[in-house]
Design a protein around this motif. Structure first.
Motif, PDB file in Angstrom:
ATOM      1  N   ASP A 372      57.505 -26.864  35.381  1.00  0.00           N
ATOM      2  CA  ASP A 372      57.919 -25.573  35.949  1.00  0.00           C
ATOM      3  C   ASP A 372      57.203 -24.408  35.274  1.00  0.00           C
ATOM      4  O   ASP A 372      56.758 -23.457  35.944  1.00  0.00           O
ATOM      5  N   LEU A 373      57.072 -24.467  33.969  1.00  0.00           N
ATOM      6  CA  LEU A 373      56.397 -23.394  33.233  1.00  0.00           C
ATOM      7  C   LEU A 373      54.918 -23.331  33.586  1.00  0.00           C
ATOM      8  O   LEU A 373      54.341 -22.251  33.706  1.00  0.00           O
ATOM      9  N   ILE A 374      54.301 -24.487  33.748  1.00  0.00           N
ATOM     10  CA  ILE A 374      52.880 -24.524  34.115  1.00  0.00           C
ATOM     11  C   ILE A 374      52.662 -23.823  35.449  1.00  0.00           C
ATOM     12  O   ILE A 374      51.706 -23.057  35.612  1.00  0.00           O
ATOM     13  N   ASN A 375      53.557 -24.049  36.374  1.00  0.00           N
ATOM     14  CA  ASN A 375      53.447 -23.382  37.678  1.00  0.00           C
ATOM     15  C   ASN A 375      53.734 -21.889  37.571  1.00  0.00           C
ATOM     16  O   ASN A 375      53.013 -21.059  38.140  1.00  0.00           O
ATOM     17  N   ASP A 376      54.759 -21.533  36.810  1.00  0.00           N
ATOM     18  CA  ASP A 376      55.157 -20.131  36.700  1.00  0.00           C
ATOM     19  C   ASP A 376      54.066 -19.254  36.100  1.00  0.00           C
ATOM     20  O   ASP A 376      53.914 -18.090  36.497  1.00  0.00           O
ATOM     21  N   TYR A 377      53.321 -19.792  35.139  1.00  0.00           N
ATOM     22  CA  TYR A 377      52.381 -18.965  34.387  1.00  0.00           C
ATOM     23  C   TYR A 377      50.926 -19.087  34.837  1.00  0.00           C
ATOM     24  O   TYR A 377      50.029 -18.616  34.141  1.00  0.00           O
ATOM     25  N   GLN A 378      50.677 -19.704  35.964  1.00  0.00           N
ATOM     26  CA  GLN A 378      49.292 -19.789  36.432  1.00  0.00           C
ATOM     27  C   GLN A 378      48.741 -18.396  36.704  1.00  0.00           C
ATOM     28  O   GLN A 378      49.428 -17.528  37.240  1.00  0.00           O
ATOM     29  N   TRP A 379      47.471 -18.199  36.342  1.00  0.00           N
ATOM     30  CA  TRP A 379      46.828 -16.895  36.542  1.00  0.00           C
ATOM     31  C   TRP A 379      46.978 -16.425  37.986  1.00  0.00           C
ATOM     32  O   TRP A 379      47.215 -15.237  38.238  1.00  0.00           O
ATOM     33  N   SER A 380      46.846 -17.339  38.930  1.00  0.00           N
ATOM     34  CA  SER A 380      46.895 -16.960  40.349  1.00  0.00           C
ATOM     35  C   SER A 380      48.254 -16.376  40.728  1.00  0.00           C
ATOM     36  O   SER A 380      48.345 -15.535  41.635  1.00  0.00           O
ATOM     37  N   ASN A 381      49.317 -16.802  40.050  1.00  0.00           N
ATOM     38  CA  ASN A 381      50.652 -16.247  40.307  1.00  0.00           C
ATOM     39  C   ASN A 381      50.888 -14.947  39.535  1.00  0.00           C
ATOM     40  O   ASN A 381      51.651 -14.089  39.979  1.00  0.00           O
ATOM     41  N   ASN A 382      50.224 -14.810  38.410  1.00  0.00           N
ATOM     42  CA  ASN A 382      50.486 -13.680  37.515  1.00  0.00           C
ATOM     43  C   ASN A 382      49.877 -12.355  37.968  1.00  0.00           C
ATOM     44  O   ASN A 382      50.283 -11.293  37.501  1.00  0.00           O
TER      45      ASN A 382
END
Length: 427
Positions: A372-382
């Motif tokens: 979940d953290l890996i998905n949350d912090y992806q550059w593309s999402n940030n």
């Protein structure tokens, strides 16, 4: 397509630290949405041309004469650090200015200069640089909601939070957004051995603790070295590896804590025995070290910098699913605890740190908790808050009566007007 000029305050190269890594990745991600020009201080020694070929990014030098010309032909400019202070002409450009506040450098300087007889002078200079940013920025980004609260307070003190801005948005999302440091969208794949059985003194069956980044004054490697002495006496197959002690930007001098750490390790006869100090790992090679390690470490002092920090090395630990031992006090302590991706030590000392290291259950115990953290912090999402701001119609004209931006000379005039109005109404 709108044009964005990104000015990196630090070196972007095969070896780079947090600010350079941030602007390299922001340039890559934002190039899918805008025409990107990336300005770097090391233009003449830039060595990532092969990687740059994959992206529609224009590379330029961050010299003032180059920036002055480039700034006239873009819609927005992203800056950080002392960029606005060094390039005062950016205050008057028609482009909107996005100020990146992810690194609260004024708090770092409290720790850096507390024993320096010039400490107050240096700190006041840093504050002037910061106030400049807060006055003249059109939009601000930071790394967490916790930081956002801090910067809203700073903006309030300078009257950037006012009725005019409140009428635009009661939550002020038009003025400040959250853009955390990120994680690559591509999972890391190990392509060579770098530590176990390869690095002199680290054996194939050793367990490796990784200090993932530089050694800065606000960290606490001294307690860790003392803990490693205890560990080494009981379990000699546990090794500690520092990924970098020499900053890739030669303009940044080596901090005292680096030499103090090495001196203590030498004194305890740990250096090249169970503690290893590396020069600096290349950015595109860092995943091999992280994937080969058994445990990531993040030990810091308890002070104001820690409270508002955003430890970028933690993102690499998360990206490679490397469990973490850390102490409490910073933003990521809560993430580590609630997501169960490692161990948080409340009242840390060398004895309980050594015990936690020796009792560590291993990587597989935590591995399933990272997704979940890996998905949350992806550059593309940030980058969403930057994209949203740039996609809005923005009037960059800074008026004389914009109370959040008035120059020092304007303040006296506005104060006189205020006194006259009060006088009239009292009558």
């Amino acid at each position: 397509m709108k044009k964005l000029l990104i000015i990196s305050s630090d070196v972007i190269a095969s070896k780079m630290a947090g600010p350079g890594i941030r602007y390299w990745n922001l340039a890559i991600e934002l190039s899918e949405h805008f025409q990107i020009t990336l300005a770097v201080p090391n233009y003449h020694t830039f060595d990532l041309y092969e990687e740059l070929k994959s992206y529609p990014i224009k590379l330029i030098s961050s010299e003032s004469k180059i920036l002055r010309k480039e700034a006239t032909d873009v819609d927005s400019i992203l800056i950080q650090g002392d960029c606005l202070w060094k390039n005062r002409f950016l205050r008057k450009v028609n482009a909107s200015v996005i100020v990146d506040l992810y690194d609260p450098f004024v708090l770092e300087h409290l720790e850096l200069n507390e024993d320096d007889f010039r400490g107050n002078l240096i700190y006041n200079n840093m504050m002037n640089i910061l106030i400049d940013q807060l006055k003249f920025g059109d939009y601000f980004i930071c790394a967490s909601e916790k930081q956002k609260d801090f910067w809203l307070g700073a903006l309030t003190s300078l009257k950037r939070i006012n009725v005019k801005e409140y009428q635009k948005s009661k939550s002020f999302e038009h003025l400040i957004g959250v853009v955390p440091f990120g994680i690559p969208s591509i999972p890391p794949i190990k392509n060579k051995n770098v530590l176990k059985g390869v690095y002199p003194g680290i054996e194939l069956d050793d367990k490796v603790i990784l200090w993932g980044g530089g050694i800065w004054e606000w960290f606490d490697p001294i307690t860790l070295i003392k803990a490693m002495q205890i560990v080494n006496q009981k379990q000699s197959n546990i090794k500690l590896f520092f990924m970098g002690i020499n900053h890739p930007n030669t303009d940044i001098k080596r901090m005292k804590i680096v030499d103090e750490t090495i001196k203590l390790s030498d004194h305890l006869n740990l250096t090249n025995n169970c503690v290893f100090f590396n020069d600096w790992v290349e950015y595109n090679d860092r995943h091999n070290y992280l994937l080969e390690a058994d445990l990531g470490i993040n030990i810091h002092k308890n002070h104001i910098e820690t409270r508002y920090s955003f430890r970028t090395r933690i993102l690499d630990y998360i990206w490679t699913k490397l469990p973490i031992i850390s102490n409490s006090g910073d933003f990521f302590a809560d993430e580590i605890n609630t997501k169960s991706i490692g161990i948080i030590i409340e009242d840390i000392n060398e004895i309980n740190l050594a015990e936690k290291i020796m009792d560590y259950p291993g990587k597989t115990f935590y591995e399933a908790n990272f997704d979940d953290l890996i998905n949350d912090y992806q550059w593309s999402n940030n980058i969403r808050d930057i994209v949203d701001f740039l996609n809005k119609d923005f009037n960059p004209k800074k008026t004389f009566f914009d109370f959040g931006r008035y120059r020092q000379g304007s303040y006296i005039f506005l104060r006189v007007i205020d006194l006259i109005i009060n006088k009239v109404f009292k009558k």
